[in-house]
Design an enzyme around this catalytic site. Structure first.
Site, PDB file in Angstrom:
ATOM      1  N   GLU A 157       0.500  -1.468   0.015  1.00 22.83           N
ATOM      2  CA  GLU A 157       0.319   0.123  -0.027  1.00 22.83           C
ATOM      3  C   GLU A 157       0.871   1.303   0.074  1.00 22.83           C
ATOM      4  O   GLU A 157       2.213   1.425   0.912  1.00 22.83           O
ATOM      5  CB  GLU A 157      -0.958  -0.397   0.716  1.00 22.83           C
ATOM      6  CG  GLU A 157      -1.816  -1.099   1.677  1.00 22.83           C
ATOM      7  CD  GLU A 157      -2.206  -1.305   2.414  1.00 22.83           C
ATOM      8  OE1 GLU A 157      -3.012  -2.687   2.856  1.00 22.83           O
ATOM      9  OE2 GLU A 157      -2.163   0.031   3.671  1.00 22.83           O
ATOM     10  N   LYS A 216       2.370   4.748   1.298  1.00 20.27           N
ATOM     11  CA  LYS A 216       2.245   4.928   3.138  1.00 20.27           C
ATOM     12  C   LYS A 216       2.532   6.305   2.433  1.00 20.27           C
ATOM     13  O   LYS A 216       3.529   7.426   1.881  1.00 20.27           O
ATOM     14  CB  LYS A 216       3.887   4.842   3.584  1.00 20.27           C
ATOM     15  CG  LYS A 216       3.338   5.058   4.733  1.00 20.27           C
ATOM     16  CD  LYS A 216       4.556   4.734   5.279  1.00 20.27           C
ATOM     17  CE  LYS A 216       4.641   5.216   6.870  1.00 20.27           C
ATOM     18  NZ  LYS A 216       4.271   6.808   7.322  1.00 20.27           N
ATOM     19  N   ARG A 236      -2.127  10.295  10.458  1.00 21.51           N
ATOM     20  CA  ARG A 236      -3.063   9.038  10.906  1.00 21.51           C
ATOM     21  C   ARG A 236      -4.593   9.641  11.501  1.00 21.51           C
ATOM     22  O   ARG A 236      -4.854  10.694  12.697  1.00 21.51           O
ATOM     23  CB  ARG A 236      -2.531   8.125  11.688  1.00 21.51           C
ATOM     24  CG  ARG A 236      -3.621   6.765  11.459  1.00 21.51           C
ATOM     25  CD  ARG A 236      -2.055   5.542  12.250  1.00 21.51           C
ATOM     26  NE  ARG A 236      -2.445   4.747  12.062  1.00 21.51           N
ATOM     27  CZ  ARG A 236      -2.040   3.139  11.949  1.00 21.51           C
ATOM     28  NH1 ARG A 236      -0.581   3.185  12.608  1.00 21.51           N
ATOM     29  NH2 ARG A 236      -3.147   2.065  12.112  1.00 21.51           N
ATOM     30  N   ARG A 289      -3.614   9.837  16.096  1.00 21.94           N
ATOM     31  CA  ARG A 289      -3.114   8.558  16.339  1.00 21.94           C
ATOM     32  C   ARG A 289      -3.131   8.388  17.855  1.00 21.94           C
ATOM     33  O   ARG A 289      -3.081   7.466  18.696  1.00 21.94           O
ATOM     34  CB  ARG A 289      -1.846   8.605  15.670  1.00 21.94           C
ATOM     35  CG  ARG A 289      -0.299   7.388  15.995  1.00 21.94           C
ATOM     36  CD  ARG A 289       0.666   7.424  15.616  1.00 21.94           C
ATOM     37  NE  ARG A 289       1.230   6.848  16.028  1.00 21.94           N
ATOM     38  CZ  ARG A 289       2.649   5.659  16.161  1.00 21.94           C
ATOM     39  NH1 ARG A 289       3.015   6.280  14.090  1.00 21.94           N
ATOM     40  NH2 ARG A 289       3.201   4.489  15.991  1.00 21.94           N
ATOM     41  N   GLU A 336      -5.695   7.327   6.396  1.00 24.51           N
ATOM     42  CA  GLU A 336      -4.538   8.827   7.052  1.00 24.51           C
ATOM     43  C   GLU A 336      -5.346  10.178   6.577  1.00 24.51           C
ATOM     44  O   GLU A 336      -6.404   9.797   5.556  1.00 24.51           O
ATOM     45  CB  GLU A 336      -3.055   8.901   5.864  1.00 24.51           C
ATOM     46  CG  GLU A 336      -2.426   7.358   6.420  1.00 24.51           C
ATOM     47  CD  GLU A 336      -1.322   8.173   7.500  1.00 24.51           C
ATOM     48  OE1 GLU A 336      -1.044   9.489   7.055  1.00 24.51           O
ATOM     49  OE2 GLU A 336      -0.815   7.313   8.012  1.00 24.51           O
ATOM     50  N   PHE A 379      -7.270   2.594   4.806  1.00 22.33           N
ATOM     51  CA  PHE A 379      -6.530   1.548   4.398  1.00 22.33           C
ATOM     52  C   PHE A 379      -6.998   0.285   5.399  1.00 22.33           C
ATOM     53  O   PHE A 379      -6.581  -0.961   5.086  1.00 22.33           O
ATOM     54  CB  PHE A 379      -5.487   1.576   4.490  1.00 22.33           C
ATOM     55  CG  PHE A 379      -4.469   1.910   6.163  1.00 22.33           C
ATOM     56  CD1 PHE A 379      -4.298   1.709   6.976  1.00 22.33           C
ATOM     57  CD2 PHE A 379      -4.439   3.818   6.430  1.00 22.33           C
ATOM     58  CE1 PHE A 379      -4.104   1.818   8.763  1.00 22.33           C
ATOM     59  CE2 PHE A 379      -3.649   4.159   7.602  1.00 22.33           C
ATOM     60  CZ  PHE A 379      -3.524   2.863   8.966  1.00 22.33           C
ATOM     61  N   ARG A 413       3.181  -2.783  18.127  1.00 24.45           N
ATOM     62  CA  ARG A 413       3.976  -3.720  16.670  1.00 24.45           C
ATOM     63  C   ARG A 413       3.949  -4.789  15.888  1.00 24.45           C
ATOM     64  O   ARG A 413       5.076  -5.348  16.700  1.00 24.45           O
ATOM     65  CB  ARG A 413       5.032  -2.378  17.030  1.00 24.45           C
ATOM     66  CG  ARG A 413       6.100  -2.071  15.449  1.00 24.45           C
ATOM     67  CD  ARG A 413       6.819  -1.042  16.174  1.00 24.45           C
ATOM     68  NE  ARG A 413       7.238  -0.617  17.160  1.00 24.45           N
ATOM     69  CZ  ARG A 413       6.283   0.998  16.911  1.00 24.45           C
ATOM     70  NH1 ARG A 413       6.371   1.780  15.648  1.00 24.45           N
ATOM     71  NH2 ARG A 413       6.125   2.100  17.200  1.00 24.45           N
ATOM     72  N   LYS A 422       7.212  -1.231   7.245  1.00 22.28           N
ATOM     73  CA  LYS A 422       6.774  -0.126   5.820  1.00 22.28           C
ATOM     74  C   LYS A 422       7.860  -0.150   5.760  1.00 22.28           C
ATOM     75  O   LYS A 422       9.046  -0.348   6.021  1.00 22.28           O
ATOM     76  CB  LYS A 422       6.609   0.907   7.633  1.00 22.28           C
ATOM     77  CG  LYS A 422       7.073   1.122   8.425  1.00 22.28           C
ATOM     78  CD  LYS A 422       6.940   2.386   9.799  1.00 22.28           C
ATOM     79  CE  LYS A 422       8.281   2.654  10.768  1.00 22.28           C
ATOM     80  NZ  LYS A 422       7.844   3.454  11.489  1.00 22.28           N
TER      81      LYS A 422
END
Length: 527
Positions: free
Chosen positions: A224, A226, A231, A247, A276, A312, A383, A389
């Site tokens: 995807e 970024k 966010r 976020r 985002e 997303f 995480r 990423k």
């Protein structure tokens, strides 16, 4: 644990300070959790929430408007006064102080904050003052990872760690989760569910050096774009009420009316989306990051800076929680709900195809790509290894112009570096472009402090009591990794570093070979 007071009285803030020192002295996760659990085990139900948040270095009140200048003024007022005068400062005292600071605003608020902090610090020993200062500044030198504190809460309450982790994921508030567990036990924690309209901690990503490395870890994946935006988490209840969160779970609905209108107009009923918000210029290219953030900062009544939302992931749809579904299934729901507002992506396990997509994404002005395992559930607040990423990392060789004395675990060390780039027209001049304290190991901190003190320009600034900043001869070159640069009026070069962190010092390079301000300004620009 009960609501009754412990036999040894209210929990002193000194216990938080001592635990901070102890967890900083060990790298063993189990030992850290044991230290944290020992402190939490001494808490009442009233104390455990604030104590958990303070141990994590993330008070439940968030940022309370206290910065370096406020703390400097407090320390100046306390200079020469005896330590720890008055009643012992408790965890509840600090929690109440933070609440007072949060609500202190308007004319005279700066002086009032200095008075409030000073009154509490006057009753503290120096070590506790340092820890409180670090908490107020949001300095990561203090505190354990939130996941460590959550595990310590589980140990304290005698419930499985998975129960506390999931409750925290859905509650989104460590202090509240701990308090619910203390009062209601495991049934109360298990009763916490995703509630449309209440923010959920976002899932985070690990990093990968390139898309081939990421795909090797994930297998078939959603690759995807970024976006270099902000966010947001979008909630729409069954009756159509829309709320947008950052976020950090702050409500910014009134700052993004355009994005809120998009969410309101999506098909279906209740929904929770992850995505985002991004500012676009007239030809559809993304605006610079600071322009997007400036648009969000327009405040109520503005147009949100022309911010457009792109999504997303989807966590809830029409009364059904989707977080436990694999990503492949969630993407089907996402497409059905958001349509053209979905972030552009492809599904592939071919590194060459993914690399071409990444190159096209960068050429379009975006930050990089995300590579996501199609089998992953939405692991909120964690995480997860299923998300990777991939974005370019730029490095610069800069000169150290000075450093600030640290707080908390970094007390006695020169920590926050002042970084300069070379002026190509004047070899003796260096232009400041930013600061960083990230990426420094304990060993590097000790070496750095020794080296910088030998280069101090002002011999009266060699201890924390002499001044906050030690300016030095511009001799040491340090390699700094950055995600990019952005326009800034704060520094004379007109730019500031983004997400700067220390990679290491460069003893092989002299200051006259450091990167120039022109090189810094060009970082991230297309060739």
């Amino acid at each position: 644990m009960t609501d009754a007071e412990p036999t040894d009285g209210p929990l002193a803030f000194d216990a938080i300070a001592a635990a901070s020192s102890r967890i900083g002295a060990t790298r063993a996760r189990n030992e850290k959790v044991a230290v944290l659990a020992e402190v939490l085990g001494r808490c009442t139900a009233r104390e455990i929430g604030p104590a958990a948040a303070l141990l994590a270095g993330e008070p439940r009140q968030g940022k309370v408007g206290v910065g370096w200048s406020t703390l400097r003024s407090v320390h100046e007022r306390l200079a020469g006064r005896p330590d720890a005068t008055g009643p012992t400062v408790t965890v509840v005292d600090v929690d109440e102080l933070l609440t007072q600071l949060l609500h202190t605003a308007g004319p005279g608020s700066t002086i009032r904050r200095i008075e409030l902090v000073g009154d509490v610090m006057a009753r503290m020993a120096p070590a506790a003052r340092d820890v409180l200062g670090s908490i107020l500044l949001g300095d990561p030198g203090h505190g354990a990872l939130e996941s460590l504190v959550a595990d310590a809460v589980a140990v304290t309450l005698g419930v499985p760690k998975t129960v506390v982790r999931r409750a925290l994921m859905l509650q989104g508030d460590l202090a509240m989760t701990a308090a619910i567990g203390a009062v209601e036990g495991r049934p109360g924690l298990e009763a916490i569910g995703l509630r449309v309209g209440r923010a959920v901690q976002p899932m985070l990503a690990a990093t990968a050096g390139d898309v081939a490395e990421a795909l090797a870890a994930t297998g078939p994946a959603s690759v995807e774009q970024k976006l270099d935006g902000a966010r947001i988490q979008a909630h729409r209840t069954a009756d159509g009420e829309v709320t947008l969160y950052t976020r950090n779970l702050n409500d910014i609905t009134d700052r993004l009316p355009e994005a809120a209108a998009v969410v309101a107009g999506l098909p279906g009923g209740a929904v929770v989306l992850d995505g985002e918000v991004l500012g676009l210029d007239a030809d559809g290219r993304p605006r610079a990051f600071q322009d997007t953030m400036s648009g969000i900062g327009d405040g109520p009544g503005g147009d949100g800076g022309g911010m457009r939302p792109f999504f997303f992931d989807i966590l809830h749809r029409d009364g059904n929680d989707l977080i436990d579904l694999p990503l492949a299934d969630r993407l089907g729901h996402l497409e059905a709900v958001v349509g053209p507002h979905r972030i552009h992506s492809i599904v592939t396990d071919d590194p060459a195809t993914a690399e071409r997509f990444a190159d096209d994404t960068l050429a379009a002005g975006h930050e990089g790509v995300m590579v996501k395992d199609l089998t992953t559930t939405y692991d909120a607040g964690r995480r997860g290894k299923g998300w990777r990423k991939v974005k370019p990392v730029h490095t610069l060789d800069l000169v150290v112009l000075g450093a600030e004395w640290g707080h908390g675990r970094r007390t006695g060390s020169l920590s926050n570096l002042h970084l300069g780039a070379r002026d190509p027209d004047d070899p003796a001049r260096f232009v400041m472009v930013g600061k960083t304290f990230k990426g420094l190991t304990d060993e590097l901190l000790a070496w750095q402090t020794e080296q910088l003190l030998t280069r101090a320009l002002d011999s009266t600034q060699r201890t924390p009591d002499d001044g906050w900043v030690v300016m030095v001869r511009p001799e040491l070159v340090v390699e700094i990794a950055v995600d990019g640069v952005q326009r800034s009026t704060r520094y004379p070069g007109g730019v500031a570093l983004r997400f700067a962190r220390v990679k290491g010092y460069r003893p092989d390079r002299s200051a006259d070979t450091a990167d120039t301000i022109d090189t810094v300004r060009s970082v991230g620009r297309p060739n």
